[in-house]
Design a protein around this motif. Structure first.
Motif, PDB file in Angstrom:
ATOM      1  N   ASN A 155       0.829  -1.204   0.000  1.00 42.61           N
ATOM      2  CA  ASN A 155       0.000   0.000   0.000  1.00 42.61           C
ATOM      3  C   ASN A 155       0.863   1.254   0.000  1.00 42.61           C
ATOM      4  O   ASN A 155       0.557   2.227  -0.700  1.00 42.61           O
ATOM      5  CB  ASN A 155      -0.916  -0.006   1.223  1.00 42.61           C
ATOM      6  CG  ASN A 155      -1.950   1.103   1.177  1.00 42.61           C
ATOM      7  OD1 ASN A 155      -2.729   1.195   0.247  1.00 42.61           O
ATOM      8  ND2 ASN A 155      -1.940   1.962   2.183  1.00 42.61           N
ATOM      9  N   ARG A 156       1.967   1.241   0.769  1.00 44.41           N
ATOM     10  CA  ARG A 156       2.871   2.390   0.760  1.00 44.41           C
ATOM     11  C   ARG A 156       3.498   2.583  -0.607  1.00 44.41           C
ATOM     12  O   ARG A 156       3.640   3.710  -1.088  1.00 44.41           O
ATOM     13  CB  ARG A 156       3.968   2.203   1.819  1.00 44.41           C
ATOM     14  CG  ARG A 156       3.500   2.414   3.250  1.00 44.41           C
ATOM     15  CD  ARG A 156       4.681   2.585   4.192  1.00 44.41           C
ATOM     16  NE  ARG A 156       5.574   1.451   4.154  1.00 44.41           N
ATOM     17  CZ  ARG A 156       5.457   0.384   4.921  1.00 44.41           C
ATOM     18  NH1 ARG A 156       4.472   0.312   5.803  1.00 44.41           N
ATOM     19  NH2 ARG A 156       6.314  -0.614   4.840  1.00 44.41           N
TER      20      ARG A 156
ATOM     21  N   LYS B 294       2.238   1.667  -3.464  1.00 48.29           N
ATOM     22  CA  LYS B 294       1.201   2.180  -4.364  1.00 48.29           C
ATOM     23  C   LYS B 294       0.974   3.665  -4.149  1.00 48.29           C
ATOM     24  O   LYS B 294       0.892   4.456  -5.092  1.00 48.29           O
ATOM     25  CB  LYS B 294      -0.094   1.395  -4.139  1.00 48.29           C
ATOM     26  CG  LYS B 294      -1.289   1.849  -4.957  1.00 48.29           C
ATOM     27  CD  LYS B 294      -2.178   2.831  -4.222  1.00 48.29           C
ATOM     28  CE  LYS B 294      -2.796   2.230  -2.985  1.00 48.29           C
ATOM     29  NZ  LYS B 294      -3.664   3.204  -2.270  1.00 48.29           N
ATOM     30  N   THR B 295       0.883   4.050  -2.870  1.00 46.37           N
ATOM     31  CA  THR B 295       0.630   5.449  -2.542  1.00 46.37           C
ATOM     32  C   THR B 295       1.768   6.338  -3.020  1.00 46.37           C
ATOM     33  O   THR B 295       1.552   7.398  -3.604  1.00 46.37           O
ATOM     34  CB  THR B 295       0.436   5.598  -1.021  1.00 46.37           C
ATOM     35  OG1 THR B 295      -0.695   4.806  -0.623  1.00 46.37           O
ATOM     36  CG2 THR B 295       0.181   7.047  -0.642  1.00 46.37           C
ATOM     37  N   ASN B 296       3.007   5.896  -2.768  1.00 46.71           N
ATOM     38  CA  ASN B 296       4.167   6.690  -3.189  1.00 46.71           C
ATOM     39  C   ASN B 296       4.234   6.806  -4.706  1.00 46.71           C
ATOM     40  O   ASN B 296       4.580   7.859  -5.255  1.00 46.71           O
ATOM     41  CB  ASN B 296       5.456   6.071  -2.649  1.00 46.71           C
ATOM     42  CG  ASN B 296       5.571   6.196  -1.142  1.00 46.71           C
ATOM     43  OD1 ASN B 296       4.968   7.087  -0.547  1.00 46.71           O
ATOM     44  ND2 ASN B 296       6.314   5.308  -0.521  1.00 46.71           N
TER      45      ASN B 296
ATOM     46  N   ALA C 103       1.563   9.284  -5.862  1.00 45.44           N
ATOM     47  CA  ALA C 103       1.945  10.656  -5.542  1.00 45.44           C
ATOM     48  C   ALA C 103       3.034  11.148  -6.491  1.00 45.44           C
ATOM     49  O   ALA C 103       2.979  12.277  -7.004  1.00 45.44           O
ATOM     50  CB  ALA C 103       2.431  10.733  -4.095  1.00 45.44           C
TER      51      ALA C 103
ATOM     52  N   THR D 209      -3.567  10.560  -1.426  1.00 47.35           N
ATOM     53  CA  THR D 209      -2.277  10.073  -0.938  1.00 47.35           C
ATOM     54  C   THR D 209      -1.820  10.868   0.278  1.00 47.35           C
ATOM     55  O   THR D 209      -1.212  10.310   1.194  1.00 47.35           O
ATOM     56  CB  THR D 209      -1.210  10.143  -2.043  1.00 47.35           C
ATOM     57  OG1 THR D 209      -1.137  11.476  -2.568  1.00 47.35           O
ATOM     58  CG2 THR D 209      -1.528   9.182  -3.168  1.00 47.35           C
ATOM     59  N   ARG D 210      -2.107  12.159   0.301  1.00 49.37           N
ATOM     60  CA  ARG D 210      -1.743  12.965   1.477  1.00 49.37           C
ATOM     61  C   ARG D 210      -2.501  12.481   2.709  1.00 49.37           C
ATOM     62  O   ARG D 210      -1.938  12.401   3.808  1.00 49.37           O
ATOM     63  CB  ARG D 210      -2.064  14.441   1.220  1.00 49.37           C
ATOM     64  CG  ARG D 210      -1.095  15.139   0.290  1.00 49.37           C
ATOM     65  CD  ARG D 210      -1.592  16.534  -0.043  1.00 49.37           C
ATOM     66  NE  ARG D 210      -1.732  17.341   1.162  1.00 49.37           N
ATOM     67  CZ  ARG D 210      -2.655  18.288   1.323  1.00 49.37           C
ATOM     68  NH1 ARG D 210      -3.535  18.529   0.366  1.00 49.37           N
ATOM     69  NH2 ARG D 210      -2.695  18.988   2.434  1.00 49.37           N
TER      70      ARG D 210
ATOM     71  N   GLU E 189      -3.832   9.375   3.168  1.00 51.60           N
ATOM     72  CA  GLU E 189      -3.429   8.017   3.509  1.00 51.60           C
ATOM     73  C   GLU E 189      -2.044   7.963   4.150  1.00 51.60           C
ATOM     74  O   GLU E 189      -1.763   7.065   4.945  1.00 51.60           O
ATOM     75  CB  GLU E 189      -3.460   7.130   2.254  1.00 51.60           C
ATOM     76  CG  GLU E 189      -4.867   6.834   1.755  1.00 51.60           C
ATOM     77  CD  GLU E 189      -4.867   5.920   0.542  1.00 51.60           C
ATOM     78  OE1 GLU E 189      -3.786   5.763  -0.076  1.00 51.60           O
ATOM     79  OE2 GLU E 189      -5.922   5.367   0.224  1.00 51.60           O
ATOM     80  N   THR E 190      -1.168   8.888   3.798  1.00 52.67           N
ATOM     81  CA  THR E 190       0.182   8.897   4.376  1.00 52.67           C
ATOM     82  C   THR E 190       0.275   9.779   5.613  1.00 52.67           C
ATOM     83  O   THR E 190       1.359   9.979   6.155  1.00 52.67           O
ATOM     84  CB  THR E 190       1.210   9.379   3.335  1.00 52.67           C
ATOM     85  OG1 THR E 190       0.823  10.671   2.834  1.00 52.67           O
ATOM     86  CG2 THR E 190       1.299   8.396   2.179  1.00 52.67           C
TER      87      THR E 190
END
Length: 415
Positions: A185-186, A188-190, A193, A251-252, A254-255
């Motif tokens: 998940n990280r 994917k998010t990165n 972004a 993404t902001r 989720e992170t």
């Protein structure tokens, strides 16, 4: 204990030794800290069978390692002198009434030296495939004999130890799966972004040049259709930019990089402002937008992020109008329910199927048949809305029925 030469009648290796060792290591239990579950089992075995020593013993390639021990201070012994190795080799309960009368153990250093074993009884710990991974065993320093009831009790306690091992393995596998999912998940998010940031600059250039072309005098581009094409480029570019900005917002959140800028605000006033903005869209689509000004206007103030609240309202009211056919109606009201401020947005649209309703709010998910979805939807708006509501300590509930419309309720804490 001192390591000595192996007894003359050491236990043979099980025929499936390689598979047995692989199965043991899959449990991830060797050399792990003490566990109260196993400690209680050996304590129970020692007390119920009146034995000074009770062990949960696991047989590795070269050693006997104790996951739990009662009455014994060492963490392990060499495998070749272990009584448990014989029970593992046979895959059945082993009872030695008097080790000094048994040629397999009469010269065993665990018998001739510390701890001075005379009696031993061990029930194998069998996994699902029948591999004997170790034993639950009880030991005495004097000759003994178990009756049938005691043997059954030892077998039942061994089953409890095996269940505890399976639980240990399940917890490890769950932790591993959780870690892998979090890593994916990280990643994917990165990735989203990074790609969103990289796409915005050239996309802004495309939109800018498209707007310049669209602003050219009629016919200056050589053909009227090029001016139309420029308008389509701008429209498509703006839609894509909205999607990219939505991805960045998600993404902001989720992170954990999205921070609420709280201030005291009157939600009723924000609802009225947003309803005014959406009214143009409603009028164009021949949808009646009804604001219960009496109910909304008297709602108390709350501490919230103004821009986030507007984003929530724009998405929910805008969606209700967007998916309500001409001649339909969208109503907005509010109240205090369960100690929370509640906003209710109801429409007379086509409604949402139960299978879609369960997934509504997942990023990129759009409800309804593919051909019926609006081209401008991305499936991100509701996902962001739900996250923003959660950040405020509230909750979002959606009720819908095909052919009867949809009702969305947003609850926010007071104060």
């Amino acid at each position: 204990m001192q390591r000595s030469e192996a007894p003359a009648t050491a236990a043979p290796l099980p025929p499936n030794e390689a598979d047995r060792l692989a199965a043991l290591h899959r449990y991830g239990i060797l050399d792990t800290p003490a566990d109260p579950r196993f400690d209680r089992i050996v304590a129970l075995a020692a007390r119920l069978l009146d034995m000074p020593i009770a062990l949960v013993s696991l047989i590795d390639a070269e050693r006997q390692w104790f996951k739990a021990a009662r009455g014994l201070d060492v963490p392990e012994t060499p495998r070749e002198i272990s009584f448990c190795t014989h029970a593992v080799a046979d895959g059945a309960m082993l009872e030695v009434s008097d080790a000094l009368q048994d040629k397999r153990f009469v010269n065993n250093p665990l018998v001739t030296g510390d701890p001075g074993i005379r009696f031993y009884a061990g029930a194998p710990l069998l996994d699902e495939a029948g591999h004997a991974l170790g034993t639950l065993c009880v030991i005495d320093r004097k000759p003994r004999h178990l009756n049938e009831e005691q043997r059954a009790l030892l077998s039942d306690l061994a089953g409890m130890a095996r269940d505890a091992m399976q639980l240990h393995r399940a917890l490890i596998e769950a932790e591993r799966a959780k870690a892998e999912a979090e890593y994916a998940n990280r990643a994917k998010t990165n990735f989203l972004a990074f790609m969103s940031h990289e796409l915005r600059t050239p996309l802004n250039a495309v939109i800018g040049f498209g707007e310049l072309m669209e602003a050219e005098p009629f016919g200056s581009l050589g053909s009227p259709r090029y001016k139309h094409y420029a308008g389509m480029i701008v429209e498509g570019g703006r839609h894509l930019l909205e999607v990219i900005n939505a991805i960045l917002d998600l993404t902001r959140i989720e992170t954990g990089k999205f921070t609420l800028q709280r201030e005291t605000m009157a939600v009723g006033e924000e609802v009225a402002v947003v309803a005014g903005l959406v009214r143009v869209q409603a009028d164009a689509g021949k949808v009646a937008l009804k604001l219960d000004a009496g109910a909304v206007g008297v709602l108390p103030t709350i501490s919230a992020d103004r821009s986030a609240i507007r984003q929530i309202l724009l998405n929910l009211i805008g969606n209700a109008v967007k998916f309500t056919p001409p001649g339909g109606q969208v109503s907005i009201t509010g109240d205090i329910w369960g100690g929370k401020l509640r906003l209710i947005i109801a429409d007379t649209g086509a409604g949402i199927a139960p299978e879609d309703l369960r997934r509504l709010g997942e990023p990129f998910f759009q409800a309804g048949p593919v051909m019926a979805r609006r081209a401008e939807g991305s499936g991100l708006g509701l996902a962001i809305t739900r996250q923003l509501v959660t950040l405020h300590g509230g909750n979002l509930e959606i009720q819908s029925e095909l052919g009867k419309g949809t009702t969305v309720m947003v609850s926010l804490p007071l104060g």
